[in-house]
Structure formats: structure tokens, C-alpha cells
Design a protein around this motif. Structure first.
Motif, PDB file in Angstrom:
ATOM      1  N   ARG A 265      35.827  40.397  46.104  1.00  0.00           N
ATOM      2  CA  ARG A 265      35.013  41.566  45.766  1.00  0.00           C
ATOM      3  C   ARG A 265      34.537  41.478  44.311  1.00  0.00           C
ATOM      4  NH1 ARG A 265      31.941  45.531  46.731  1.00  0.00           N
ATOM      5  NH2 ARG A 265      33.080  47.236  45.725  1.00  0.00           N
ATOM      6  N   CYS A 266      35.461  41.096  43.413  1.00  0.00           N
ATOM      7  CA  CYS A 266      35.111  41.044  41.985  1.00  0.00           C
ATOM      8  C   CYS A 266      33.969  40.070  41.731  1.00  0.00           C
ATOM      9  CB  CYS A 266      36.332  40.664  41.157  1.00  0.00           C
ATOM     10  SG  CYS A 266      37.101  39.122  41.678  1.00  0.00           S
ATOM     11  N   VAL A 267      33.880  39.020  42.545  1.00  0.00           N
ATOM     12  CA  VAL A 267      32.814  38.042  42.338  1.00  0.00           C
ATOM     13  C   VAL A 267      31.496  38.608  42.854  1.00  0.00           C
ATOM     14  CG1 VAL A 267      32.048  35.704  42.859  1.00  0.00           C
ATOM     15  CG2 VAL A 267      34.488  36.196  42.568  1.00  0.00           C
ATOM     16  N   ARG A 268      31.565  39.295  43.998  1.00  0.00           N
ATOM     17  CA  ARG A 268      30.316  39.752  44.605  1.00  0.00           C
ATOM     18  C   ARG A 268      29.657  40.907  43.853  1.00  0.00           C
ATOM     19  NH1 ARG A 268      31.774  41.241  49.675  1.00  0.00           N
ATOM     20  NH2 ARG A 268      33.829  40.315  49.409  1.00  0.00           N
ATOM     21  N   VAL A 269      30.448  41.669  43.076  1.00  0.00           N
ATOM     22  CA  VAL A 269      29.824  42.764  42.314  1.00  0.00           C
ATOM     23  C   VAL A 269      29.327  42.293  40.946  1.00  0.00           C
ATOM     24  CG1 VAL A 269      31.235  44.512  43.442  1.00  0.00           C
ATOM     25  CG2 VAL A 269      31.997  43.512  41.267  1.00  0.00           C
ATOM     26  N   CYS A 270      29.703  41.094  40.558  1.00  0.00           N
ATOM     27  CA  CYS A 270      29.403  40.681  39.173  1.00  0.00           C
ATOM     28  C   CYS A 270      27.906  40.434  38.980  1.00  0.00           C
ATOM     29  CB  CYS A 270      30.172  39.420  38.824  1.00  0.00           C
ATOM     30  SG  CYS A 270      29.794  38.858  37.153  1.00  0.00           S
ATOM     31  N   PRO A 271      27.258  41.131  38.024  1.00  0.00           N
ATOM     32  CA  PRO A 271      25.818  40.959  37.806  1.00  0.00           C
ATOM     33  C   PRO A 271      25.475  39.662  37.081  1.00  0.00           C
ATOM     34  CG  PRO A 271      26.680  42.525  36.234  1.00  0.00           C
ATOM     35  CD  PRO A 271      27.828  42.154  37.132  1.00  0.00           C
ATOM     36  N   MET A 282      31.682  33.056  28.744  1.00  0.00           N
ATOM     37  CA  MET A 282      30.544  33.452  27.927  1.00  0.00           C
ATOM     38  C   MET A 282      29.571  34.372  28.667  1.00  0.00           C
ATOM     39  SD  MET A 282      27.486  31.156  26.692  1.00  0.00           S
ATOM     40  CE  MET A 282      26.815  31.562  28.282  1.00  0.00           C
ATOM     41  N   GLU A 283      29.465  34.200  29.985  1.00  0.00           N
ATOM     42  CA  GLU A 283      28.497  34.999  30.734  1.00  0.00           C
ATOM     43  C   GLU A 283      28.888  36.469  30.830  1.00  0.00           C
ATOM     44  OE1 GLU A 283      29.711  32.089  31.631  1.00  0.00           O
ATOM     45  OE2 GLU A 283      28.370  30.962  32.960  1.00  0.00           O
ATOM     46  N   CYS A 284      30.178  36.785  30.739  1.00  0.00           N
ATOM     47  CA  CYS A 284      30.648  38.144  31.029  1.00  0.00           C
ATOM     48  C   CYS A 284      30.082  39.142  30.030  1.00  0.00           C
ATOM     49  CB  CYS A 284      32.173  38.188  30.994  1.00  0.00           C
ATOM     50  SG  CYS A 284      32.812  39.854  31.210  1.00  0.00           S
ATOM     51  N   ILE A 285      29.384  40.166  30.524  1.00  0.00           N
ATOM     52  CA  ILE A 285      28.825  41.181  29.642  1.00  0.00           C
ATOM     53  C   ILE A 285      29.726  42.410  29.566  1.00  0.00           C
ATOM     54  CG2 ILE A 285      26.435  40.446  29.896  1.00  0.00           C
ATOM     55  CD1 ILE A 285      26.144  42.796  31.938  1.00  0.00           C
ATOM     56  N   GLY A 286      30.886  42.341  30.109  1.00  0.00           N
ATOM     57  CA  GLY A 286      31.829  43.457  30.001  1.00  0.00           C
ATOM     58  C   GLY A 286      31.363  44.720  30.690  1.00  0.00           C
ATOM     59  N   CYS A 287      30.767  44.573  31.876  1.00  0.00           N
ATOM     60  CA  CYS A 287      30.206  45.742  32.536  1.00  0.00           C
ATOM     61  C   CYS A 287      31.254  46.509  33.338  1.00  0.00           C
ATOM     62  CB  CYS A 287      29.055  45.346  33.443  1.00  0.00           C
ATOM     63  SG  CYS A 287      29.620  44.473  34.912  1.00  0.00           S
ATOM     64  N   ALA A 288      32.422  45.923  33.522  1.00  0.00           N
ATOM     65  CA  ALA A 288      33.545  46.591  34.190  1.00  0.00           C
ATOM     66  C   ALA A 288      33.306  46.805  35.680  1.00  0.00           C
ATOM     67  CB  ALA A 288      33.896  47.911  33.521  1.00  0.00           C
ATOM     68  N   ALA A 289      32.261  46.195  36.239  1.00  0.00           N
ATOM     69  CA  ALA A 289      32.044  46.345  37.683  1.00  0.00           C
ATOM     70  C   ALA A 289      33.214  45.739  38.453  1.00  0.00           C
ATOM     71  CB  ALA A 289      30.730  45.666  38.089  1.00  0.00           C
ATOM     72  N   CYS A 290      33.719  44.595  37.953  1.00  0.00           N
ATOM     73  CA  CYS A 290      34.816  43.942  38.660  1.00  0.00           C
ATOM     74  C   CYS A 290      36.098  44.765  38.564  1.00  0.00           C
ATOM     75  CB  CYS A 290      35.021  42.530  38.126  1.00  0.00           C
ATOM     76  SG  CYS A 290      35.174  42.425  36.336  1.00  0.00           S
ATOM     77  N   VAL A 291      36.242  45.529  37.465  1.00  0.00           N
ATOM     78  CA  VAL A 291      37.437  46.374  37.323  1.00  0.00           C
ATOM     79  C   VAL A 291      37.435  47.435  38.415  1.00  0.00           C
ATOM     80  CG1 VAL A 291      38.677  47.945  35.809  1.00  0.00           C
ATOM     81  CG2 VAL A 291      37.476  45.976  34.834  1.00  0.00           C
ATOM     82  N   ASP A 292      36.305  48.131  38.535  1.00  0.00           N
ATOM     83  CA  ASP A 292      36.201  49.163  39.567  1.00  0.00           C
ATOM     84  C   ASP A 292      36.363  48.560  40.959  1.00  0.00           C
ATOM     85  OD1 ASP A 292      35.961  51.339  37.988  1.00  0.00           O
ATOM     86  OD2 ASP A 292      33.759  51.374  37.980  1.00  0.00           O
ATOM     87  N   ALA A 293      35.741  47.382  41.164  1.00  0.00           N
ATOM     88  CA  ALA A 293      35.805  46.752  42.488  1.00  0.00           C
ATOM     89  C   ALA A 293      37.245  46.453  42.860  1.00  0.00           C
ATOM     90  CB  ALA A 293      34.963  45.474  42.499  1.00  0.00           C
ATOM     91  N   CYS A 294      37.977  45.846  41.935  1.00  0.00           N
ATOM     92  CA  CYS A 294      39.346  45.444  42.250  1.00  0.00           C
ATOM     93  C   CYS A 294      40.263  46.656  42.379  1.00  0.00           C
ATOM     94  CB  CYS A 294      39.872  44.486  41.193  1.00  0.00           C
ATOM     95  SG  CYS A 294      41.488  43.814  41.631  1.00  0.00           S
TER      96      CYS A 294
END
Ligand code: SF4
Ligand code: SF4
Lengths: 465, 199
Positions: A265-271, A282-294
Motif C-alpha cells: 500500500r505504501c508504495v502504491r500511494v507514493c506520489p 532523495m525522491e521522498c518529499i515527505g508527504c506522509a501519504a505512506c504513513v496514513d496508508a500503512c
């Protein structure tokens, strides 16, 4: 359903081996951070949209009037002569960003950067409404062109262009003000080609960026993401995966399995198309989508949230955490220096500028037993209203007197005036060079500026001890 | 499709060099990036052929030439419109609009020395500048001399070089204002022609 391509740390997910683009179709995500980000993004968009409309002190709250070289910021008016303050603004923002980054990692990227704010909360919302969730969007993209696909694409891109036009117009409003913008919008393009072409180009750039370019800006162009490795350390708050808790991955209930059920899930929500379980990237923009997903997955499997969470690298490795670090002290001291200098700078900005030079000719004249110095005083009025300035000289030695300060000087709005100033002292009282001050004051306009000048004369026994 | 467990693509993807222990993958650039390069090449071709091969666009020398011609034209136009000589200065001194602007310039810049009455030392022995209303002129006996005195100044005595500060228009007007205190044809004596000691 696993993502079509599994991210790895050696290649950029969005660039295929042949250099072509791999488009991302991030899945929907819900949760506390997504909600908080939605609210803060809408507030930021409201600020962006409203600032040119709110008058402060007779001007829009932010009005960078390039044509008249006057910059209005929340009631403070700066002239082109004050451009040096920009140094403090830029370095101050720089150090502030350093501090925020050292403390909270890419908080800016995920929560406040216009790229993320507009992309996640405007353009992707439009896309979601028109084309459906991630799976539907991928299916649609892979489907052959037909009437349905064409209709959806037309609606989506039309909406994109409308929003891009809005963003570009608001941007221009910061530089020309809303009434002038409205006048140009309702007039024929031929009467203001420059503005028309600017809007067309800006709209095109904004549209291209948010419709197509997207995460490429963050990954490849934006220098801030590239600076992360020097700005953050083990105690910076980042978004990370708790490997000790999650590994080994396995379905819920499997023997000796960790908390990660490998649902991806964390991979599929990652923008940005990465797998946060591979560590800080380096790519991670800290959007926290993966936090909510997990967290959602953990709730479903009856486990505590926070397998993917905001934490420091030290915290994720179960090492002691520290908030206060030497780099923070250094950044803060530098920021404090800059802020002090900038405050002093802003306070020393006056609506009227006073300068003085010596008039051409000799440094001093001896005439009928009088020592004479001649100066040229220049007054620049940086405000939109006339100033009635009185010159005043103080600190003259006994026996010295000033000419040229008798009458009030009318300085037109945004204009300048020159006045000769002559200081005389009789030889009998002259005891060597001295410094004195010239003041220009207009009590009605709150003007009170001064500068120091040197009175020169022949050498005396006393002047060279 | 890449194998999900594979974190290192084959070793042949790694370029042979090592700098400070850092190695590079041999991956392709994004295509859009390459297109910016191709775009730049196309732009260069157009730009270079427009300016350098076919000389369609103006080069710097021509542009400077064109601008110099403009400057020259503006200067000539200004000279033609206000041709300065004794007669035109006298004529201006009778024009109330010019005299009024000249008075403003005079009062802003000249009164500390020559006084608002223009009478300088005749009015107050301690004034700095000489009387401008009398008929003995120190630096030449014609209106055009007055114009040059103001423009170039008399540095030895403290009269500033006003030319670069006020510019020709304001100086002309100020001279017209001073001349408005005189009559054309009145007997003016050039102080330089007087025998020494008779001033
Ligand atoms: S969302 Fe959570 S449980 Fe699912 S794969 Fe990612 S880390 Fe594992
Ligand atoms: S890894 Fe997580 S926080 Fe980073 S960009 Fe992807 S979804 Fe956002």
C-alpha cells in the motif's frame, strides 16, 4: 495487486531504462496527515489568492510594483534603493529553511511547497474527479483512444488550463495590482502585449508542470531535494519505515513474520514512486501519504500504527534521540545575526533619502577672513505624497553658521530636490576641521533623517597635535 | 519487469571509474532532458544563422551605431529648438513662463550666495556671491558668457560647476531669470576690460 514496477534504490522509478517516462498513478489515501495537509494546503492557496486583494496602508498587502520600482509589503513601502534588504530576506529564508530542514526534514516539500500544494490539492483532485482512482486512471491510460477517453481527457485538460490561467493571473496581480490586471484583462491584447504574452507563457509553464512534469521537478530539477544529504542528519525528523518491527515481511499471522504484511500500500500511494521501506531516499518529499496508508493497514490487522511514521533515523534504529545539535546552534546564530541586521535595516528605512556631497571646486574657500565649505544636499522622496522637508544643521563649532537651510523644501511625490548648503566660520574662531550633522525632517510625514559631514579648513596649530 | 528483490542491476551497469570510492551507474537520462539539449541545438542553429550566417539581425556594431545616431539626433533637435545665443537668451528673459521656472531654479540653488534679491554683496557685505543686478560683469559682458559661467563654474572662487548638476535647460532658465533684471542694450561693462583697481 502489486504495482506494475517495483521501485529499487538504483534507478529512478519514473525513468524507464530507455529514458522514457514511467507515469505514476498514486492510489487514494485517507488519514490524519492527509486531512491536515488538505486543510493547510487550502489555507495556503487562500493566502495566495487573497493577498493581492487585501489593502494595507492604501496598497495591496503584497504589491511588487516593478514599473514604479516601489515594493509594498504589508504596509511597508520599499524603493529600488532599498534592494540591499533582499540580501537579508534571501539569506534569512535560507537559514530558516536550514533550521526547519535540520529539525523536520522536508516539511516544506510535503506541506508548503507550491509544487506539492497545487499538484496534490488542485490538479490531482481534478484528475481524481474526472478519471477515478489510481487503478482506474492506469486502466484508462492503457486503454485505446475512444470517445470516452477523449471526452475525459478534454474535460481534465480544460480544467487544468482554467486553473493554470487563474494561477498565472494571480501571479501577475502581485506585480501590477488587481485593478490594473482587470483593466488589462478587459482590454484588447494589442494594448498590452507584454502582459498578454507573459500570461500566455506563464499559463503554459504552469499547465505543463502540473499536467505532465509533476514529480520530475522535485526529483531532477529542484536543488532543495538535492541538498537534503547535507542538511539532515540522524536526528532529523523524517518519514521512515521501522524495519526492526516490520521485518521479515509476511502475511498477517504467518510464523515469525514482522508487522509488515507486504501489501505494498505504501508504495502504491507514493506520489514519487518509491518504496519507503528501502530507507530514506532523495525522491521522498515527505508527504506522509505512506504513513496514513500503512496506519490504515495496521488498524485493519489490529496492530499499533506507526510502522511507517515520522521519526528520526536514530529513533527508527532504536538509538537515543537528540533534538538539539551543534548544526542547529550554528544555523540559529547565523539566522539571528541576519534577522538583527534586517530589523535594523527595516527600521532605518525612511520615506525620504538624504545624501550630501561636496560641490565641485576646492574643499574649502578662504574669503574675507571666512572659511567656507560648500555642499550639495540631495533629497529623494520615496513615497506617493509630497514631503515638506526642513533642513537643520547641528553640532557646528561656535562662530560657524549655515546658509541654505532657511526655507522649507517641497519634494514632489517620488521626486528629488537638490539644495546647496554652505557652512562658514570666521578665521578668528576657526580651530581646525570638525564634524557636524545635517537633518531633514518632515513631522507630518514622519520623516527624520540625518547624516554627518566634515567641515574642512586650513591647517591650524591645533589640528595637527 | 525488474525483479522486486533485485536491488543492484547487473554490474555491467556500473561505469568503470571510481572517485573517492563513489561509482556511477550507466543509466540513460530522462528523454525530456535530452529534448532540452536538442531544443538548445535547434535554437542555436536558428540564432546563429539569423545573426552570423545570413546577417539578418543587427549586430552589436550596427545597434550601437543606430543608438548613437538617435542620441545625435536628439542633441541636434535640442540645439535647434533652443539655439543659444545672446539674442535668444535676451528673448527668453522676457518670457514670463521661462523666467518663472528660472526663478524656481535660482531660488533653490543660487540664493545662499547671491541672495533672493540677486544683489549679493551689495545687499550684505558678508554675502558670498557678487551682485547680479549691477552693470559691471566679472566674467564677460554678454548673456552667453553668463551661461558659460554658470555651466562651468568659477572653481577658484567657489562658484560650483552647475552644468552636470542642473543641466542645460534649467541653467538656461536661471540665466533668463537673472537677465530679466537687466535690459537689452543697457551699457554693460566687462570687468576684465577695466583698469586694475578701478572695480
Ligand atoms: S503499507 Fe505498511 S504493511 Fe503495507 S507494505 Fe507498506 S509498510 Fe508494509
Ligand atoms: S515515501 Fe512516503 S512520504 Fe515520501 S514521497 Fe512517498 S509517500 Fe510521500
Amino acid at each position: 495487486m502489486p504495482p506494475a514496477h517495483h521501485p529499487n534504490r538504483d534507478t529512478v522509478t519514473t525513468i524507464r531504462e530507455d529514458g522514457s517516462r514511467r507515469f505514476l498513478y498514486p492510489a487514494d489515501v485517507r488519514g490524519r496527515f492527509s486531512l491536515a495537509r488538505r486543510i493547510s494546503a487550502l489555507l495556503l492557496i487562500a493566502v495566495y489568492a487573497l493577498l493581492p486583494w487585501i489593502p494595507v496602508g492604501g496598497y495591496p498587502a503584497v504589491f511588487l510594483d516593478v514599473a514604479a520600482r516601489r515594493f509594498h509589503l504589508f504596509g511597508l513601502t520599499l524603493a529600488a534603493q532599498d534592494i540591499w534588504l533582499l540580501f537579508f530576506l534571501i539569506t534569512g529564508l535560507g537559514f530558516l529553511l536550514f533550521i526547519v530542514t535540520a529539525l523536520f526534514g522536508r516539511l516544506w516539500c510535503g506541506w508548503a511547497c507550491p509544487q506539492t500544494v497545487f499538484l496534490d490539492h488542485v490538479y490531482r483532485r481534478i484528475e481524481r474527479w474526472v478519471e477515478g482512482d489510481g487503478v482506474q486512471r492506469r486502466t484508462l491510460a492503457d486503454a485505446p483512444w475512444g470517445p470516452g477517453k477523449i471526452a475525459r481527457a478534454a474535460v481534465k485538460h480544460a480544467a487544468y488550463i482554467v486553473v493554470s490561467l487563474g494561477i498565472a493571473h494571480l501571479f501577475l496581480a502581485y506585480y501590477v495590482s488587481i485593478p490594473a490586471l482587470w483593466a488589462m484583462m478587459t482590454g484588447a491584447p494589442g494594448r498590452h502585449w507584454a502582459a498578454f504574452v507573459f500570461i500566455a507563457l506563464a499559463t503554459g509553464v504552469v499547465y505543463f508542470n502540473f499536467a505532465w512534469f509533476r514529480e520530475q521537478l522535485c526529483i531532477i530539477i529542484c536543488p532543495y531535494g538535492r541538498l537534503q544529504s547535507v542538511l539532515t542528519d540522524d536526528h532529523t525528523l523524517i518519514i521512515g519505515y521501522d524495519a526492526a518491527r516490520g521485518e521479515p515481511r509476511g502475511p498477517a499471522g504467518a510464523h515469525a513474520a514482522g508487522d509488515c504484511i507486504a501489501c505494498d500500500r505504501c508504495v502504491r500511494v507514493c506520489p514519487t514512486g518509491i518504496d519507503i521501506r528501502q530507507g530514506l531516499q532523495m525522491e521522498c518529499i515527505g508527504c506522509a501519504a505512506c504513513v496514513d496508508a500503512c496506519d490504515e493497514v495496521m488498524a485493519h490487522t489490529g496492530r499499533p500504527p506507526g510502522l511507517v511514521r515520522y521519526d528520526s533515523l536514530a529513533g527508527l534504529a532504536r538509538k537515543p534521540k537528540r533534538i538539539w545539535r551543534p548544526r542547529l546552534a550554528i544555523y540559529s546564530v547565523l539566522l539571528l545575526f541576519g534577522a538583527t541586521a534586517a530589523t535594523w535595516g527595516v527600521l532605518s528605512i525612511h520615506p525620504v533619502l538624504l545624501t550630501a556631497i561636496r560641490l565641485t571646486g576646492a574643499p574649502y574657500y578662504l574669503d574675507q577672513g571666512i572659511v567656507r565649505n560648500q555642499y550639495l544636499v540631495r533629497l529623494v522622496n520615496k513615497q506617493n505624497s509630497p514631503a515638506t522637508v526642513r533642513l537643520d544643521v547641528s553640532g557646528l563649532r561656535p562662530g560657524a553658521s549655515a546658509r541654505g537651510v532657511e526655507d522649507a523644501i517641497e519634494v514632489p511625490p517620488m521626486g528629488e530636490e537638490l539644495r546647496p548648503l554652505i557652512i562658514e566660520q570666521s578665521r578668528s574662531t576657526y580651530q581646525g576641521p570638525f564634524a557636524f550633522r545635517v537633518h531633514a525632517a518632515d513631522p507630518a510625514e514622519g520623516v527624520d533623517v540625518g547624516l554627518s559631514l566634515e567641515f574642512l579648513g586650513p591647517a591650524t596649530a591645533g589640528s595637527y597635535p | 519487469m525488474t525483479d522486486p528483490k533485485k536491488t543492484h542491476p547487473s554490474d555491467t551497469d556500473i561505469r568503470p571509474h571510481t572517485f573517492d570510492g563513489i561509482q556511477e551507474f550507466n543509466h540513460r537520462l530522462p528523454n525530456w532532458w535530452l529534448f532540452t539539449l536538442y531544443g538548445a541545438v535547434v535554437f542555436w542553429l536558428c540564432y546563429w544563422s539569423y545573426y552570423q550566417w545570413f546577417h539578418e539581425g543587427p549586430d552589436d556594431r550596427h545597434r550601437i551605431q543606430a543608438e548613437l545616431v538617435q542620441v545625435e539626433a536628439a542633441k541636434l533637435a535640442a540645439m535647434a529648438s533652443s539655439h543659444l545665443d545672446n539674442a535668444s537668451l535676451w528673448a527668453m528673459s522676457r518670457n514670463p513662463v521661462i523666467v518663472a521656472s528660472g526663478r524656481k531654479t535660482f531660488e533653490a540653488n543660487c540664493t545662499p550666495c547671491h541672495l533672493a534679491s540677486l544683489r549679493g554683496r551689495s545687499e550684505n557685505k558678508l554675502a558670498i556671491g557678487p551682485d547680479l543686478t549691477v552693470r559691471i560683469w566679472i566674467h564677460g559682458g554678454h548673456p552667453i558668457d553668463l551661461y558659460h559661467t554658470v555651466t562651468q563654474g568659477v572653481p577658484a572662487k567657489g562658484m560650483p560647476t552647475w552644468g552636470p548638476i542642473l543641466g542645460p535647460r534649467r541653467i538656461t532658465e536661471a540665466v533668463a531669470y537673472v537677465l530679466s533684471h537687466h535690459q537689452e542694450g543697457e551699457p554693460i561693462i566687462d570687468a576684465a576690460t577695466l583698469p586694475p583697481g578701478s572695480k
